[in-house]
Design a protein around this motif. Structure first.
Motif, PDB file in Angstrom:
ATOM      1  N   SER A   1      55.508  33.010  48.057  1.00  0.00           N
ATOM      2  CA  SER A   1      54.558  31.897  48.064  1.00  0.00           C
ATOM      3  C   SER A   1      53.202  32.394  47.576  1.00  0.00           C
ATOM      4  CB  SER A   1      54.440  31.319  49.475  1.00  0.00           C
ATOM      5  OG  SER A   1      53.372  30.390  49.534  1.00  0.00           O
ATOM      6  N   LEU A   2      52.781  31.954  46.378  1.00  0.00           N
ATOM      7  CA  LEU A   2      51.476  32.303  45.822  1.00  0.00           C
ATOM      8  C   LEU A   2      50.540  31.118  46.040  1.00  0.00           C
ATOM      9  CD1 LEU A   2      49.539  34.111  44.226  1.00  0.00           C
ATOM     10  CD2 LEU A   2      50.493  33.137  42.114  1.00  0.00           C
ATOM     11  N   ARG A   3      49.585  31.282  46.948  1.00  0.00           N
ATOM     12  CA  ARG A   3      48.667  30.194  47.285  1.00  0.00           C
ATOM     13  C   ARG A   3      47.260  30.536  46.782  1.00  0.00           C
ATOM     14  NH1 ARG A   3      46.238  28.822  53.204  1.00  0.00           N
ATOM     15  NH2 ARG A   3      44.912  27.067  52.590  1.00  0.00           N
ATOM     16  N   LEU A   4      46.666  29.595  46.047  1.00  0.00           N
ATOM     17  CA  LEU A   4      45.316  29.757  45.511  1.00  0.00           C
ATOM     18  C   LEU A   4      44.383  28.777  46.214  1.00  0.00           C
ATOM     19  CD1 LEU A   4      46.216  29.951  41.711  1.00  0.00           C
ATOM     20  CD2 LEU A   4      46.042  31.815  43.354  1.00  0.00           C
ATOM     21  N   VAL A   5      43.324  29.300  46.817  1.00  0.00           N
ATOM     22  CA  VAL A   5      42.361  28.450  47.522  1.00  0.00           C
ATOM     23  C   VAL A   5      41.293  27.998  46.520  1.00  0.00           C
ATOM     24  CG1 VAL A   5      40.704  28.310  49.410  1.00  0.00           C
ATOM     25  CG2 VAL A   5      42.758  29.733  49.652  1.00  0.00           C
ATOM     26  N   PRO A   6      41.180  26.698  46.252  1.00  0.00           N
ATOM     27  CA  PRO A   6      40.248  26.221  45.224  1.00  0.00           C
ATOM     28  C   PRO A   6      38.796  26.510  45.591  1.00  0.00           C
ATOM     29  CG  PRO A   6      41.112  24.379  46.486  1.00  0.00           C
ATOM     30  CD  PRO A   6      41.897  25.580  46.912  1.00  0.00           C
ATOM     31  N   SER A   7      37.953  26.655  44.548  1.00  0.00           N
ATOM     32  CA  SER A   7      36.520  26.915  44.750  1.00  0.00           C
ATOM     33  C   SER A   7      35.743  26.340  43.578  1.00  0.00           C
ATOM     34  CB  SER A   7      36.265  28.421  44.869  1.00  0.00           C
ATOM     35  OG  SER A   7      34.875  28.691  44.902  1.00  0.00           O
ATOM     36  N   ASN A   8      34.561  25.808  43.865  1.00  0.00           N
ATOM     37  CA  ASN A   8      33.685  25.283  42.820  1.00  0.00           C
ATOM     38  C   ASN A   8      32.542  26.240  42.485  1.00  0.00           C
ATOM     39  OD1 ASN A   8      35.069  22.788  42.547  1.00  0.00           O
ATOM     40  ND2 ASN A   8      34.041  22.013  44.390  1.00  0.00           N
ATOM     41  N   ALA A   9      32.621  27.452  43.001  1.00  0.00           N
ATOM     42  CA  ALA A   9      31.543  28.427  42.793  1.00  0.00           C
ATOM     43  C   ALA A   9      31.527  28.923  41.349  1.00  0.00           C
ATOM     44  CB  ALA A   9      31.710  29.605  43.745  1.00  0.00           C
ATOM     45  N   THR A  10      30.387  29.484  40.976  1.00  0.00           N
ATOM     46  CA  THR A  10      30.231  30.103  39.659  1.00  0.00           C
ATOM     47  C   THR A  10      29.738  31.526  39.860  1.00  0.00           C
ATOM     48  OG1 THR A  10      29.684  27.983  38.636  1.00  0.00           O
ATOM     49  CG2 THR A  10      29.071  29.982  37.427  1.00  0.00           C
ATOM     50  N   VAL A  11      30.414  32.475  39.241  1.00  0.00           N
ATOM     51  CA  VAL A  11      30.051  33.880  39.396  1.00  0.00           C
ATOM     52  C   VAL A  11      29.581  34.433  38.050  1.00  0.00           C
ATOM     53  CG1 VAL A  11      31.522  34.361  41.375  1.00  0.00           C
ATOM     54  CG2 VAL A  11      32.484  34.505  39.075  1.00  0.00           C
ATOM     55  N   LEU A  12      28.733  35.468  38.124  1.00  0.00           N
ATOM     56  CA  LEU A  12      28.182  36.092  36.920  1.00  0.00           C
ATOM     57  C   LEU A  12      28.927  37.402  36.692  1.00  0.00           C
ATOM     58  CD1 LEU A  12      25.920  35.742  34.790  1.00  0.00           C
ATOM     59  CD2 LEU A  12      24.492  37.201  36.226  1.00  0.00           C
ATOM     60  N   VAL A  13      29.910  37.371  35.799  1.00  0.00           N
ATOM     61  CA  VAL A  13      30.786  38.524  35.606  1.00  0.00           C
ATOM     62  C   VAL A  13      31.200  38.636  34.142  1.00  0.00           C
ATOM     63  CG1 VAL A  13      31.712  38.401  37.955  1.00  0.00           C
ATOM     64  CG2 VAL A  13      32.863  37.164  36.116  1.00  0.00           C
ATOM     65  N   ASP A  14      31.769  39.785  33.815  1.00  0.00           N
ATOM     66  CA  ASP A  14      32.457  39.947  32.536  1.00  0.00           C
ATOM     67  C   ASP A  14      33.869  39.398  32.736  1.00  0.00           C
ATOM     68  OD1 ASP A  14      34.294  41.257  30.590  1.00  0.00           O
ATOM     69  OD2 ASP A  14      32.436  42.199  29.876  1.00  0.00           O
TER      70      ASP A  14
ATOM     71  N   LYS B   1      31.932  48.004  27.335  1.00  0.00           N
ATOM     72  CA  LYS B   1      30.571  47.575  27.616  1.00  0.00           C
ATOM     73  C   LYS B   1      30.604  46.198  28.287  1.00  0.00           C
ATOM     74  CE  LYS B   1      28.894  51.192  25.550  1.00  0.00           C
ATOM     75  NZ  LYS B   1      28.321  52.291  26.348  1.00  0.00           N
ATOM     76  N   PRO B   2      30.255  46.116  29.576  1.00  0.00           N
ATOM     77  CA  PRO B   2      30.296  44.821  30.266  1.00  0.00           C
ATOM     78  C   PRO B   2      29.353  43.807  29.623  1.00  0.00           C
ATOM     79  CG  PRO B   2      30.065  46.647  31.828  1.00  0.00           C
ATOM     80  CD  PRO B   2      29.854  47.214  30.465  1.00  0.00           C
ATOM     81  N   ALA B   3      29.822  42.559  29.576  1.00  0.00           N
ATOM     82  CA  ALA B   3      29.003  41.460  29.055  1.00  0.00           C
ATOM     83  C   ALA B   3      29.066  40.311  30.058  1.00  0.00           C
ATOM     84  CB  ALA B   3      29.513  41.016  27.684  1.00  0.00           C
ATOM     85  N   PRO B   4      28.264  40.379  31.137  1.00  0.00           N
ATOM     86  CA  PRO B   4      28.330  39.342  32.179  1.00  0.00           C
ATOM     87  C   PRO B   4      27.924  37.970  31.645  1.00  0.00           C
ATOM     88  CG  PRO B   4      27.115  41.291  32.936  1.00  0.00           C
ATOM     89  CD  PRO B   4      27.282  41.424  31.461  1.00  0.00           C
ATOM     90  N   ALA B   5      28.593  36.950  32.136  1.00  0.00           N
ATOM     91  CA  ALA B   5      28.281  35.562  31.782  1.00  0.00           C
ATOM     92  C   ALA B   5      28.762  34.679  32.931  1.00  0.00           C
ATOM     93  CB  ALA B   5      28.966  35.168  30.471  1.00  0.00           C
ATOM     94  N   PRO B   6      28.176  33.491  33.096  1.00  0.00           N
ATOM     95  CA  PRO B   6      28.634  32.602  34.162  1.00  0.00           C
ATOM     96  C   PRO B   6      30.099  32.183  33.950  1.00  0.00           C
ATOM     97  CG  PRO B   6      26.501  31.915  33.303  1.00  0.00           C
ATOM     98  CD  PRO B   6      27.018  32.944  32.361  1.00  0.00           C
ATOM     99  N   VAL B   7      30.913  32.329  34.981  1.00  0.00           N
ATOM    100  CA  VAL B   7      32.326  31.991  34.914  1.00  0.00           C
ATOM    101  C   VAL B   7      32.679  31.158  36.143  1.00  0.00           C
ATOM    102  CG1 VAL B   7      34.683  32.884  34.883  1.00  0.00           C
ATOM    103  CG2 VAL B   7      32.874  34.096  33.633  1.00  0.00           C
ATOM    104  N   ALA B   8      33.348  30.080  35.926  1.00  0.00           N
ATOM    105  CA  ALA B   8      33.777  29.232  37.038  1.00  0.00           C
ATOM    106  C   ALA B   8      34.911  29.916  37.791  1.00  0.00           C
ATOM    107  CB  ALA B   8      34.222  27.869  36.524  1.00  0.00           C
TER     108      ALA B   8
END
Length: 547
Positions: free
Chosen positions: A274-287, A245-252
């Motif tokens: 080479s594992l490269r992660l592009v930084p982000s300040n967004a917030t998503v609404l997900v489980d 059962k999905p429980a969405p919540a704000p996640v950085a």
């Protein structure tokens, strides 16, 4: 109905000859009677339909005589002809306008329209409506038959719906039973696997720099493969049965990226990728948990199917009111004809099967989770050059995201800390394996199969644990209640972790409410070390609990 008013002088009953000729050509039978109910005129059709004798066709004939003749002949039904004649005349004259039907001499249906004249006279017009009545009866029969067929079809449809409902109920019950069985089976299956992982971890620790190191690592790799297969199958079952059962919540977004770095950084470095992660300040609404599972599978595949020296990029891009999470690699890729094959269970591309082991369940789980969460997944690839998987996540800016707790240090010298650890599990093999691993790390360990054993053997007499590792499924109570009992009897700030094969969100939520960490079985040494480190910090810096 035809009403005719004839211009007559008081001394004559004979209408104009031309009018009589016209009336004789009308298909209806027509007769006119004066106020005393004597015949003024009648047309040929009237006389023919009633088959009146010539004596009754004469002008001045009383209506009663005509009705009496018909009654004697039986046209008006059974009974006294005089009474029937009077009833018939009363029926025709009782209202200004009447419409009646009766059978004719030869069984036909005659329809009479009668109308009173201003001077008290009466006009009667009638016709043979047998064909119309038969058509109406036939139509009524058709309607009745149609209604019967509709009723039959409705009853059949009702039966089918009831059967479908019964089948659906049985299917739901079967799914429920399957979910319960899998929950129990996963616990029973993961228990011995957990013990094996713990024994293997101790063996790896003790076999470093010896000839047994490679053997121990091979055993660990095989156990990891078994765990991955079991986890994949259980995930598919939980998704298909609706147990997730999905429980969405704000996640950085940065928390999702941080988790990728922690989990896959060592794997990428080991493969020289080479594992490269592009930084982000967004917030998503997900489980967080379910989306994390999707990202885990995508990144894991990207690393597994990229050759040594290749690159994997993970990052977010804003697209309208959504964030697109891209997992891009320079791996083996695939062509468009293979898209559907990618998401089929136990299906693997030939080149990929040569590069890495597996059952081909990862992307099948991804597809099921994407559908369950009502998300969108896009993919693009060029065979031999790499792939891009893009997951679209709903963007939110109005709610403060819940950040994951900072991970504890993975490496710690347990011997110097002198940690006292209480282990409780209803499986003796797990207790013995846990004791061996923790003692190798320099911990002072006491263990029990139940709370009853702790009380009976007085294991806590003069010994105060720094933390407790508690199984969830105990014989007489749940691990959460057992921890509460220990806190009540030992100390309200006793740090504790729930060690369980139950991965349901409900259990995790209950544990979080009580300030209890969760370590899932089969226990991985790194995860156990991180949990113990966090609990040790909690023991040094206790915070008041709100009960």
């Amino acid at each position: 109905m035809i009403s005719i008013v004839l211009p007559m002088s008081p001394d004559t009953f004979v209408p104009a000859t031309s009018l009589i000729q016209a009336i004789n050509h009308i298909p209806q039978g027509i007769a006119v009677f004066d106020a005393r109910m004597r015949l003024v005129m009648s047309n040929a059709r009237y006389n023919a339909l009633l088959e009146l004798p010539s004596a009754l066709q004469k002008l001045g004939t009383p209506l009663f005589d005509i009705a009496l003749f018909l009654g004697d002949r039986g046209d008006l039904g059974e009974g006294d002809p005089a009474r029937l004649a009077i009833e018939r005349i009363n029926l025709l004259t009782s209202s200004p306008v009447t419409v009646t039907q009766r059978p004719g001499k030869h069984g036909q249906t005659l329809e009479f329209h009668s109308s009173r004249l201003p001077d008290g006279g009466l006009v009667i017009a009638f016709s043979d409506v047998t064909a119309r009545v038969q058509a109406e009866r036939a139509l009524a029969q058709v309607n009745h038959s149609l209604e019967g067929r509709v009723a039959e079809r409705t009853a059949a449809l009702t039966r089918v719906n009831m059967e479908l409902e019964s089948a659906r109920a049985k299917a739901d019950a079967a799914n429920h039973d399957k979910t319960r069985f899998l929950a129990a089976a996963s616990h029973d299956l993961l228990q011995p696997l957990n013990a094996a992982r713990l024994y293997t971890s101790t063996l790896i620790e003790r076999s470093k720099s010896t000839g047994l190191a490679d053997l121990a690592n091979s055993i660990e790799a095989s156990l990891t493969a078994v765990e991955d297969i079991m986890s994949a199958l259980l995930d598919i079952s939980r998704i298909d049965s609706g147990a997730l059962k999905p429980a969405p919540a704000p996640v950085a977004a940065r928390d999702l990226l941080k988790r990728i770095e922690v989990e896959f950084g060592p794997m990428a470095r080991e493969r020289n990728i080479s594992l490269r992660l592009v930084p982000s300040n967004a917030t998503v609404l997900v489980d967080r948990s379910l989306v994390g599972r999707i990202v885990q599978n995508l990144v894991s595949n990207a690393i597994k199917y990229t050759n040594r020296g290749g690159k994997v990029l993970v990052g977010f891009r804003r697209r309208g009111n959504r964030m697109r999470l891209d997992v891009i690699d320079t791996g083996i890729g695939f062509n468009k004809d293979q898209h559907r094959l990618l998401f089929a269970e136990f299906s693997r591309l030939e080149r990929g099967a040569r590069m890495a082991q597996g059952l081909g369940l990862g992307l099948s789980i991804v597809q099921r989770l994407v559908t369950a969460l009502d998300l969108t997944l896009e993919l693009d690839s060029v065979e031999g050059r790499g792939s891009r998987f893009s997951l679209f996540l709903p963007l939110t800016r109005t709610i403060r995201p819940m950040s994951e707790p900072a991970p504890a240090l993975a490496e710690i010298n347990f011997g110097t800390l002198g940690l006292k650890v209480l282990c409780v599990d209803n499986e003796r093999s797990i207790i013995e394996a846990m004791e061996g691993l923790l003692r190798h790390w320099g911990c002072d360990v006491r263990s029990a199969l139940s709370l009853k054993q702790i009380d009976k053997e007085q294991l806590l007499e003069g010994w105060y644990p720094d933390l407790v590792l508690m199984d969830y499924h105990l014989d007489q109570t749940s691990g959460l209640d057992a921890i509460e009992w220990l806190r009540h009897n030992v100390g309200g700030h006793l740090p504790a972790a729930l060690v369980t094969a139950d991965r349901s969100p409900a259990v995790r939520a209950l544990a979080e409410e009580r300030g209890i960490a969760v370590v899932t079985k089969p226990v991985k040494p790194a995860a156990l070390r991180a949990a113990i480190s966090g609990l040790a910090n909690q023991a040094r810096n206790p915070s008041p609990r709100i009960n």
